[in-house]
Every structure is written in structure tokens, then in C-alpha cells.
Design a protein around this motif. Structure first.
Motif, PDB file in Angstrom:
ATOM      1  N   ARG A 189      -2.734  -2.157  -6.370  1.00 38.36           N
ATOM      2  CA  ARG A 189      -1.276  -1.070  -7.026  1.00 38.36           C
ATOM      3  C   ARG A 189      -1.707  -0.827  -8.679  1.00 38.36           C
ATOM      4  N   LEU A 190      -1.749  -2.301  -9.079  1.00 32.57           N
ATOM      5  CA  LEU A 190      -1.990  -1.483 -10.887  1.00 32.57           C
ATOM      6  C   LEU A 190      -3.638  -1.450 -11.796  1.00 32.57           C
ATOM      7  N   ILE A 191      -4.315  -1.051 -10.711  1.00 37.54           N
ATOM      8  CA  ILE A 191      -5.385  -0.637 -10.542  1.00 37.54           C
ATOM      9  C   ILE A 191      -5.371   0.231 -10.534  1.00 37.54           C
ATOM     10  N   GLU A 192      -4.906   0.883  -9.435  1.00 35.99           N
ATOM     11  CA  GLU A 192      -4.817   2.420  -9.269  1.00 35.99           C
ATOM     12  C   GLU A 192      -4.023   3.101  -9.799  1.00 35.99           C
ATOM     13  N   LEU A 193      -2.978   2.392 -10.512  1.00 35.63           N
ATOM     14  CA  LEU A 193      -2.234   2.919 -11.383  1.00 35.63           C
ATOM     15  C   LEU A 193      -2.364   2.946 -12.946  1.00 35.63           C
ATOM     16  N   LYS A 194      -4.351   2.625 -12.885  1.00 38.93           N
ATOM     17  CA  LYS A 194      -4.626   2.977 -14.322  1.00 38.93           C
ATOM     18  C   LYS A 194      -3.454   1.593 -15.648  1.00 38.93           C
ATOM     19  N   LYS A 195      -3.137   0.727 -14.854  1.00 39.68           N
ATOM     20  CA  LYS A 195      -2.936   0.282 -16.149  1.00 39.68           C
ATOM     21  C   LYS A 195      -3.456  -0.920 -16.617  1.00 39.68           C
ATOM     22  N   GLU A 196      -3.499  -1.137 -17.708  1.00 39.13           N
ATOM     23  CA  GLU A 196      -3.846  -2.511 -18.641  1.00 39.13           C
ATOM     24  C   GLU A 196      -3.539  -3.142 -19.404  1.00 39.13           C
ATOM     25  N   ASN A 197      -2.269  -2.864 -19.227  1.00 43.49           N
ATOM     26  CA  ASN A 197      -1.642  -4.694 -20.262  1.00 43.49           C
ATOM     27  C   ASN A 197      -0.788  -5.097 -19.410  1.00 43.49           C
ATOM     28  N   TRP A 198      -2.168  -6.228 -18.347  1.00 43.47           N
ATOM     29  CA  TRP A 198      -1.249  -6.877 -17.649  1.00 43.47           C
ATOM     30  C   TRP A 198      -2.965  -7.892 -16.934  1.00 43.47           C
ATOM     31  N   GLU A 199      -2.449  -9.130 -16.740  1.00 44.70           N
ATOM     32  CA  GLU A 199      -2.949 -10.090 -15.910  1.00 44.70           C
ATOM     33  C   GLU A 199      -2.760 -10.679 -15.118  1.00 44.70           C
ATOM     34  N   LEU A 200      -3.809 -11.171 -14.675  1.00 46.69           N
ATOM     35  CA  LEU A 200      -3.524 -12.267 -13.195  1.00 46.69           C
ATOM     36  C   LEU A 200      -4.341 -13.829 -13.275  1.00 46.69           C
ATOM     37  N   ALA A 201      -3.826 -14.737 -13.967  1.00 45.60           N
ATOM     38  CA  ALA A 201      -4.655 -15.444 -13.736  1.00 45.60           C
ATOM     39  C   ALA A 201      -4.594 -16.003 -12.403  1.00 45.60           C
ATOM     40  N   VAL A 202      -5.102 -17.832 -12.062  1.00 46.00           N
ATOM     41  CA  VAL A 202      -5.316 -17.806 -10.128  1.00 46.00           C
ATOM     42  C   VAL A 202      -5.124 -19.387 -10.346  1.00 46.00           C
ATOM     43  N   TYR A 203      -5.326 -20.166  -9.460  1.00 45.81           N
ATOM     44  CA  TYR A 203      -4.749 -21.576  -9.631  1.00 45.81           C
ATOM     45  C   TYR A 203      -5.555 -22.007  -7.969  1.00 45.81           C
ATOM     46  N   PRO A 204      -6.370 -22.191  -8.026  1.00 50.59           N
ATOM     47  CA  PRO A 204      -7.052 -22.182  -6.578  1.00 50.59           C
ATOM     48  C   PRO A 204      -7.142 -23.300  -5.946  1.00 50.59           C
ATOM     49  N   VAL A 205      -5.885 -25.232  -5.990  1.00 53.04           N
ATOM     50  CA  VAL A 205      -6.022 -25.592  -5.399  1.00 53.04           C
ATOM     51  C   VAL A 205      -4.294 -25.833  -5.485  1.00 53.04           C
ATOM     52  N   GLU A 206      -3.125 -24.821  -5.708  1.00 54.47           N
ATOM     53  CA  GLU A 206      -2.112 -24.805  -5.726  1.00 54.47           C
ATOM     54  C   GLU A 206      -1.386 -23.975  -4.554  1.00 54.47           C
ATOM     55  N   ASP A 207      -0.233 -24.922  -3.993  1.00 55.06           N
ATOM     56  CA  ASP A 207       0.197 -24.281  -3.045  1.00 55.06           C
ATOM     57  C   ASP A 207       1.899 -24.037  -3.711  1.00 55.06           C
ATOM     58  N   HIS A 208       3.002 -23.198  -3.723  1.00 52.71           N
ATOM     59  CA  HIS A 208       3.781 -22.481  -4.035  1.00 52.71           C
ATOM     60  C   HIS A 208       4.486 -23.287  -5.588  1.00 52.71           C
ATOM     61  N   GLY A 209       4.165 -24.123  -4.678  1.00 52.12           N
ATOM     62  CA  GLY A 209       5.354 -25.377  -5.620  1.00 52.12           C
ATOM     63  C   GLY A 209       4.039 -25.804  -6.576  1.00 52.12           C
ATOM     64  N   PHE A 210       3.591 -26.122  -8.388  1.00 55.70           N
ATOM     65  CA  PHE A 210       2.236 -26.551  -8.659  1.00 55.70           C
ATOM     66  C   PHE A 210       2.347 -28.125  -9.053  1.00 55.70           C
ATOM     67  N   VAL A 211       1.390 -28.540  -8.614  1.00 59.33           N
ATOM     68  CA  VAL A 211       1.390 -29.831  -8.526  1.00 59.33           C
ATOM     69  C   VAL A 211       0.523 -30.944  -9.327  1.00 59.33           C
ATOM     70  N   GLU A 212      -0.508 -30.217  -9.852  1.00 54.40           N
ATOM     71  CA  GLU A 212      -1.499 -30.528 -10.573  1.00 54.40           C
ATOM     72  C   GLU A 212      -1.208 -30.592 -12.489  1.00 54.40           C
ATOM     73  N   ALA A 213      -0.991 -31.760 -12.846  1.00 54.96           N
ATOM     74  CA  ALA A 213      -0.497 -31.238 -14.552  1.00 54.96           C
ATOM     75  C   ALA A 213      -2.049 -30.354 -15.047  1.00 54.96           C
ATOM     76  N   SER A 214      -2.773 -30.389 -14.731  1.00 52.93           N
ATOM     77  CA  SER A 214      -3.651 -29.171 -15.476  1.00 52.93           C
ATOM     78  C   SER A 214      -3.314 -27.688 -15.276  1.00 52.93           C
ATOM     79  N   SER A 215      -2.400 -27.737 -13.740  1.00 50.67           N
ATOM     80  CA  SER A 215      -2.256 -26.300 -13.611  1.00 50.67           C
ATOM     81  C   SER A 215      -1.004 -25.949 -13.946  1.00 50.67           C
TER      82      SER A 215
END
Length: 819
Positions: free
Chosen positions: A760-786
């Protein structure tokens, strides 16, 4: 070190440190986001008394292992000792049921049933099978033990050792009979028997076997065929005449959301089946009753329930919009034809709960839309119910001691009155009702919540946990059986989790303050008795930093409501300095309190921010727990309404009272806090310059049913509530810098949520946002690195956008950091 501090100060990154900071290493994200056991320490938990009262057991991890271990300690003190696996296997289960005189306890452990004699501490094994037995209870006036196995009810007699099967539930339809069913079949069978001696002989033998089987069947329980239903919650009446059970019918086919797991040991993507979405068909419940004496089964009806046919108040809004023109035919017949039939709401029954003398029973019944809870007396002989109490809420029923099931209920020792908790006055309090007269009595009252309640073993005293002195302070109280003044037993400000010794003379307490994690204490069960500390869990490294005790403040919201919050002030106040507002998760949760927060990582991060010159405000917004019904339901049909304006009013407070620049305020939070962050960034861009939304709900129509349906109803019935409550509908309003972080295997708030918003943000041509993804994490993070990566990004977001040199004259946003 002095040189490094000087460099940080000259760079404008460390604006304020305590005067003693030069003696300490400053807090860093890497430091505070490490594994807690490695540097903070692990608090004792799961505190339980041994049944003889000579030992306290608890989970603990002083050796900094990967997981906690079981420890034991005498209440007099000493050195805690780890419990060996062999000793653990011999211990009784902590859960179970006691008889009325507290002389025996029955419990399930590892799928078998055990009976414990509390005087001799002798344990008898009731079952020893490969099949799992569960739900043990005392039965037949406490002469026997009942339990379930394979979906059926059994009893065991301790005196004789005899086991009796009490029910015979069978899946599938009743088998078809071989008897002829129509005239043609009956004629043909009679002709065959008349013609052939061999067939007549076989028929006589078959009928003899049937008579024998019927005679044997009278000694066994009736076969009850369930079809596609399942059975649970089997209970035997004290006289053995009735078996009650809950029948459940699962929806035939409901689509379940799938979460792909990309980082797996197999190297292949694996799908995780999670849940349906809000509005999906739900399980249907019925209360069944097997009359053993009459060998008959019944399903309880609810026509007597007051209000069962009342439609939710919110539907009137839609009915007005869809109101049809007055028909031209005004005859009574035409008017009757145009009136829709009244729809009865579906319900979920809980119980029955039998009195001590075994002569009376009651049920708790809840509507599936959670807007009504009824307490009714049950007469199993007639299947008649009698209304004793109805709690109705146009929003939804919940609160301490009430919850989403039967709640905290029971019988008083006179076997005439039932006790329960209700928010009838707007706060959860303790009540009784007489099953014969219907007379109701409030045992507690006031502008506070009874958060836990239990009767003493001699049934003469109540023990209560309540926030009577302050909404953010819990204490332990006693009260006479019939009500009266509450006697406060604990005195030190903070929070308490109390476990009574078996003789109820001593309390084992988990106690904490806002800057001191939970530790184990003991004290006499007397008002103001001295607390003795039994454990020391924090490490020297953790103790080397002077953790702040945040101020618990309150302010008036725009509608006059009192809003409570934690305030973290910088050591050195900077005029027109930056500020961050933290939004706790869960919605119904309290964090502006005086005990150790479950958000301990965020608490440490707030200390770090305060060290760097930020003022931090942590708000118990509308929807939070601890403040009664009106605050709890303040978000009904509009999440992102009062819960968001409470944050905006908090931002105004920061600017007007605490010298914060209104152009330098950020916001962040996870889960529900992430949702509020999105709503703030999208709808209040002039208030919040930067925001970090973590594991956020972006569209409530994609969340689960159990939580969302209570607050917003069903999306196809209340589309207005969903439209105004979902951030994805407001994404066009983004102006400030937005960071979004989400675990890719989140089975609660699915990764799909943030992907849809990103598109939705892409289609609205918004630029001042970012998304960081965490491939091994569920809702409650577990790994200290995450945790570390996530909070380094959050810190960089605020440092980049809320510093003085980042604020433009026109209040426009800076970069979010480019991660």
C-alpha cells in the motif's frame, strides 16, 4: 573512557548522563539486549509450597543455563538447592483437586492419576496405562475418584480398587438396524421364515443373543453416538445419577492462514498452519445431560435466559441506515410478514458446579459475542434453569476474575450461596447470590479492582489481591467471609504474587519494584509483618547501573478521563529537548505501575534514552487493564480512537509541562503498540515526527476472532468499526519517518499484515519508510541478535530524526536511517 565520553558529548549524541556516569560504562543497545540470564539474571518463578509446608519450590537459573531449573528452599531460608530429575519425578503435581476437608489431593501427572494423603504424604497410583487419563476429581460424595480416558468417564473406588466405566461415548452415527423398515421388506422376511426351517432356527438364535446382550447392557453405560461432535468436560453428579458433558461441533470447513517458514533445518520452506481470521465460523457448544437412572440423554435449552434474543446495540446503527420505506399494505398480515424473526444468540455453557452437600448446582453461560454472562441454577431432573445473575455489556464482558470463561466462581460453605466477580459497578468486585431467594450482596466495593480472590481452607476468610491504594500498586488483603473492611497484609509499595502455605500461616511472595526485578520472600500472614528475602538473582553487572524508578503520573485526557503513565526524565533537562512515547502491547495490559515490568528490555532502553537526553512517557491508554470497565472498553468499535488521543494528549503534556519540543516527539511500540504507532504516524503527522511500529496489526479484518470480535464485532456485521480502526486505510497520511519491524514466522500477527501495508505504501508513492524483517522470529522475539538489531534501528531512527539538528524549521521529516 573519559575521552570516549567527551567525543560522544561533542558529537551531540550523549546529551545527558548522570553525574556518576563517568564511573560507569554507558548503556548501549548491545549491552541491554543480550540474553537476560547472562547479564541481568533470572528471577524466581512458579512458586509453589510442598504439600507438607516444609519446602518452597520455584523455577530459577542462577547458573545462566539455556533454561530454568527447579529449586527448593526451606521457608526459614538457607541456600537454594537444585532438585534432581529423580526427585522431580517423585513430586506430586502442583495442580490438582483437594477434597472438602483438605485431607486428600487427586492429580494427573504424565497422563496417569494419583491420590495423595496429605497427612501421611503417601501417594497411591490410580492408573498406569499407555492411554492418557486426565481431569481427576473427587466423586460420589468424595467416596471415589473420577477421571476421563479416551473421551469417557471412569470412577475408581479407593476402598475396593474397583474401576467403573460411567459413559460410553462413540464417534460417528448410530449403526443402522438390520430389522425390515417397510411393508415389502417385512412381507419378504415373514415369507422366508415360514418356508425354511434353517432360517427360523437362525432367527431364534439371533434373538436369544440379543436378549442376552440387552441383559448385559443394563450393567453397562448407555452407548451415546456423537456423530461429528466431540465431548469434553465430563462430570458426575455427587449422587451418581447424572453425567453432564459439553458437546462441541467444529465448523465443517474454514480456511486457515498459512505462515511460510523459510529458515529451516531441512533447507526446504515449511508451511505453518495457524488460525482462521476474524468472522470465521466458530465452534458450537451444547450442554448434554445423561440421566443414568432413566437411561436417557438430554440437551439443555436456554429459552429461559433473559436477553438471549436481544440483538447487540451496535446493529441499530445499521438498521437505521437500511430502514426500508413503509409498505403500502398496512394490514396486520403484511406487517407481520415484513418483520424478521428474532434471532437467538449462541451461547457457551460452563459447569455445572455442585454445592458441598451435593444437592444444588449452577452453570455459568456466556453468549458467543461476549456481551452477556448469566449465572443460573440447574435442576438436572427437569433440565430447568433459573436465572440468578445477568451481567450485560454493550461492549464485551471481561475483567479480573471474569475473563472469557466461567471466571472466578464457587459455593460458600452453606451450600446456599454462590460467589462470583462482576463489573456491575464498573470495577471488578466480589458478590454472592442466594440460589433460593435470588438475593445478591456485594462483599467489596469502591473505585478499585479485586484482581484475585480465594477462600481460606477453613472457608471463613477471603484472601484478595487488589489495587485499592493506587491503580499501579498491588497489595494482599484478608476479609471476613461475609464481607467488611479489607485488612492490608503487605505494605511496601510495589507488586506481589502471593502463595499461601498449606496451614496459611506463612506467605511465599514474589515481590518487585519498578527498578528491582522479582525476588522470592517469605513473611508471616499478619498485617505489616517483616518480609525476609530468600533469593538474590541480579548480577553485579546489572547492579552497577543506577536504574531509574520512573515516576507514575496521571493527567487529564481531552474527555476528562484520568490517564496514568510512567515518566522517565533525563538527568540533565535540555530545553525543547526530544521525547519518545512508548505504547505497550496487548491492549488490555497495565504498564504504568510500581513493579518490575514484563517489558524489561524496553524499560532498560528507556533508561538509555533518558541518559541520552530524551524524556520518555509510557502510557496506560484507553483499553489498558487495572482501571475498571470504562477504561477497558474505551476502545470498543474504534481502536485508534481514544487509545490514540491519549497518546496525543500525552505528547501535549510533554510539551506544556516537561519542556519537550513539540516538533521532536517520536513514538514506538510492538503488537498493539505497533498498531497505535501506525495510527499515530498516519493520522497525527503533526504530532509524531518519527515512529517505530513493531509486529503491528495493520488491518484488523486479518487478525484472529477471539480478540477482535469482542472489540470490533464481526467485519461483515460492523464494517464501520473495521474501516475506521485499521491503519492500512490511513497510510496516505504518512509524513514522518517510519520504521517497521516484523518476524517472518509470526503466527499471531502474520507477516502478511506488514507485506500488505508495504504494498500500500509503495502504491501511495511513500518514500520515508523502511521495513526490517526477522526470518526466524515469531511474535515474541527470542534471539538476542534480533533484539539487538531491532533496537539499534529504533535508536538510529530517533537519533536521526529527533535531534535538534535534524528538525527543520517547517517541521518536515528527516530520513529514517536507510536500513
Amino acid at each position: 573512557m573519559l575521552k570516549s565520553v567527551h567525543l560522544l558529548l561533542s558529537a551531540g549524541l550523549l546529551l545527558a548522563l548522570p553525574t556518576y556516569a563517568q564511573k560507569l560504562s554507558p548503556l548501549t543497545v548491545e549491552k541491554i539486549m543480550r540474553e537476560p540470564a547472562q547479564w541481568l539474571g533470572t528471577s524466581p518463578g512458579n512458586v509453589q509450597w510442598a504439600e507438607d509446608g516444609k519446602t518452597i519450590y520455584f523455577s530459577w537459573n542462577p547458573e545462566k543455563a539455556r533454561r530454568d531449573s527447579l529449586y527448593r528452599l526451606a521457608p526459614q531460608g538457607g541456600t537454594p538447592r537444585k532438585v534432581s530429575l529423580r526427585e522431580q519425578m517423585s513430586l506430586p503435581a502442583t495442580s490438582g483437586e483437594y477434597d472438602q476437608r483438605y485431607t486428600r489431593k487427586v492429580y494427573e501427572k504424565d497422563g496417569d492419576i494419583y491420590l495423595l494423603d496429605l497427612k501421611t504424604q503417601r501417594i497411591r497410583r490410580v492408573t498406569n496405562t499407555a492411554e492418557r487419563e486426565t481431569e481427576p476429581q473427587f466423586a460420589l460424595q468424595e467416596r471415589a475418584i473420577s477421571y476421563t480416558r479416551g473421551g469417557n468417564l471412569f470412577t475408581w473406588d479407593p476402598a475396593t480398587g474397583e474401576t467403573v466405566q460411567r459413559t460410553d461415548f462413540r464417534r460417528g452415527p448410530r449403526p443402522a438396524s438390520n430389522e425390515p423398515i417397510d411393508k415389502e421388506e417385512k412381507f419378504l422376511k415373514a415369507q422366508q421364515l415360514a418356508l425354511f426351517d434353517v432360517l427360523r432356527g437362525k432367527e431364534q438364535d439371533a434373538r436369544a443373543r440379543q436378549r442376552q446382550q440387552k441383559a448385559l447392557a443394563r450393567l453397562r453405560p448407555k452407548a451415546i453416538y456423537l456423530g461429528q461432535q466431540t465431548v469434553r468436560n465430563l462430570r458426575l453428579s455427587p449422587d451418581g445419577r447424572y453425567v453432564t458433558y459439553t458437546l462441541t461441533q467444529e465448523p465443517s470447513s474454514e480456511k486457515v492462514a498459512i505462515v511460510p517458514n523459510f529458515v529451516t533445518a531441512s533447507g526446504f520452506t515449511e508451511d505453518i498452519s495457524t488460525r482462521t481470521k476474524v468472522g470465521a465460523a466458530q465452534t458450537a457448544y451444547q450442554l448434554g445431560l445423561y440421566d443414568v437412572g432413566r437411561d436417557t440423554t438430554f440437551v439443555l435449552g436456554y429459552k429461559e435466559l433473559k436477553g438471549l434474543d436481544e440483538q447487540p446495540a451496535y446493529r441499530k446503527e445499521y438498521q437505521l441506515k437500511a430502514k426500508a420505506p413503509v409498505p403500502t399494505d398496512t394490514s396486520k398480515a403484511a406487517a407481520k410478514k415484513s418483520t424478521p424473526a428474532t434471532e437467538q444468540r449462541r451461547v457457551v455453557p460452563y459447569g455445572p458446579f455442585w454445592s458441598d452437600n451435593g444437592q444444588q448446582a449452577f452453570l455459568v453461560i456466556r453468549s458467543t459475542d461476549n456481551k452477556d454472562r448469566w449465572i443460573v441454577a440447574l435442576d438436572p431432573a427437569t433440565q430447568h434453569i433459573k436465572l440468578l445473575d445477568r451481567q450485560h455489556d454493550d461492549a464485551w464482558i471481561n475483567g479480573p476474575g471474569i475473563g472469557y470463561d466461567e471466571g472466578n466462581v464457587g459455593w460458600l460453605p452453606d451450600s446456599r450461596r454462590i460467589w462470583f466477580q462482576s463489573e456491575e459497578t464498573g470495577y471488578s468486585h466480589l458478590y454472592t447470590v442466594d440460589v433460593n431467594s435470588g438475593q445478591k450482596k456485594a462483599l467489596t466495593s469502591g473505585r478499585f479492582e479485586v484482581q484475585k480472590a480465594q477462600l481460606s481452607r477453613n472457608r471463613k476468610t477471603w484472601y484478595l489481591t487488589a489495587n485499592k491504594t493506587h491503580p499501579g500498586e498491588q497489595h494482599f488483603y484478608s476479609m471476613p467471609l461475609e464481607g467488611g473492611p479489607l485488612t492490608q497484609i503487605t505494605t511496601k509499595p510495589g507488586g506481589y504474587e502471593v502463595s499461601l502455605s498449606p496451614d496459611e500461616k506463612t506467605l511465599a511472595l514474589r515481590y518487585s519494584t519498578s527498578n528491582q526485578p522479582w525476588e522470592l520472600y517469605v513473611m508471616e500472614n499478619k498485617p505489616g509483618a517483616q518480609m525476609r528475602r530468600l533469593t538474590h538473582s541480579t548480577t553485579p553487572e546489572f547492579e552497577s547501573y543506577p536504574w531509574r524508578a520512573p515516576e507514575v503520573i496521571s493527567y487529564k485526557a481531552r474527555d476528562g478521563a484520568d490517564v496514568y503513565a510512567r515518566l522517565y526524565r533525563p538527568a540533565i533537562t535540555q530545553p525543547q529537548g526530544p521525547a519518545v512515547i512508548f505504547v505497550h502491547g496487548a491492549g488490555y495490559l497495565q504498564n504504568a505501575h510500581k513493579w518490575w515490568s514484563q517489558y524489561f528490555r524496553e524499560y532498560m532502553f528507556h533508561n538509555l534514552l533518558a541518559d541520552r537526553g530524551y524524556t520518555v512517557l509510557d502510557i496506560d491508554y484507553r483499553g489498558s487493564s487495572g482501571y475498571g470497565r470504562d477504561v477497558r472498553t474505551g476502545i470498543y468499535r474504534y481502536m485508534g480512537g481514544k487509545d490514540l488521543t491519549d497518546q496525543v494528549d500525552g505528547a501535549r503534556l510533554l510539551a506544556e509541562k516537561y519542556g519537550v519540543s513539540p516538533q521532536r516527539i517520536g513514538i514506538y511500540g510492538g503488537s498493539y503498540g505497533g498498531f497505535i504507532t501506525l495510527m499515530g504516524m498516519f493520522t497525527q503527522p503533526e504530532v509524531f515526527r518519527a515512529g517505530a511500529a513493531l509486529r503491528s496489526v495493520t488491518d484488523w479484518a486479518h487478525y484472529n476472532h477471539g480478540y477482535t470480535d469482542n472489540i470490533l464485532n464481526e467485519p461483515y456485521n460492523d464494517s464501520i468499526a473495521y474501516a475506521r480502526s485499521s491503519p492500512i486505510n490511513y497510510a496516505g497520511g504518512l509524513k514522518g519517518a517510519l520504521l517497521m519491524c516484523h518476524g517472518m514466522v509470526d503466527t499471531n500477527v502474520h507477516f502478511q499484515d506488514i507485506v500488505r501495508l508495504s504494498q500500500r505504501l509503495i502504491e501511495l508513492k511513500k518514500e520515508n519508510w523502511e521495513l526490517a524483517v526477522y526470518p526466524v522470529e515469531d511474535h515474541g522475539f527470542v534471539e538476542a541478535s534480533s533484539w539487538t538489531d531491532e533496537y539499534k534501528r529504533i535508536l538510529k531512527l530517533f537519533e536521526t530524526n529527533l535531534r535538534q539538528n535534524a528538525a527543520g524549521a517547517n517541521g518536515t521529516s528527516g530520513s529514517s536511517g536507510g536500513h
